[in-house]
Design an enzyme around this catalytic site. Sequence first.
Site, PDB file in Angstrom:
ATOM      1  N   HIS A  46       0.811  -1.217   0.000  1.00  0.00           N
ATOM      2  CA  HIS A  46       0.000   0.000   0.000  1.00  0.00           C
ATOM      3  C   HIS A  46       0.842   1.264   0.000  1.00  0.00           C
ATOM      4  CE1 HIS A  46      -3.163  -2.841   1.137  1.00  0.00           C
ATOM      5  NE2 HIS A  46      -3.978  -1.958   0.600  1.00  0.00           N
ATOM      6  N   GLY A  47       2.081   1.187   0.445  1.00  0.00           N
ATOM      7  CA  GLY A  47       2.959   2.346   0.452  1.00  0.00           C
ATOM      8  C   GLY A  47       4.240   2.053   1.199  1.00  0.00           C
TER       9      GLY A  47
END
Length: 182
Positions: A46-47
Amino acid sequence: FWTRWHISLSSWLRDYLYSPLGGNRKGEMRTKVNLMITMVLGGLWHGANWTFAMWGLFHGLLLWGYHATAQGWDAWPAWSRRIATYLLMTLAWVFFRAPTLTLAGRWFGGLAGMHGLGALEAISPHMTLLILAAVIGSMTMRNIYRRDMSTLSLTQAGFVGALAGIALVMMNFSSKFLYFQF
């Protein structure tokens, strides 16, 4: 949670990370390690930030805890498992949304009341109506899902209508898409 949420990601994590790591075929401890690795990497997907790694770690710990207590957990009434899952997932989203671990810690402190009542002191009558409409609306949706419309009262229909009206008004407020930051 993971069997019903983000099913495409869950399937990808299972098929391309968890299973190739050995899944649950190499003993109990290795299963737990595989769960943790899979969930931390799912968070980092996601990051590239420590908050996402913590989000994945938190989910891994929850899965680890579930596997350790599955018989006891599964014996709970369905409604209590749903509430507990909702509360735990809400805590997990703090890591997902916070830009730093320091800020996540402050938000957790706020949730525990360490910074006063804050938002509770500022709840307006409109927000109270929205909360009531959400609660009654969810009960109504349960009845609709069960096809039991006979229990739908005029008051419930009014609250659901109010919720829909507020939602339509709120659609005019823009919010930047979360993944634009990546």
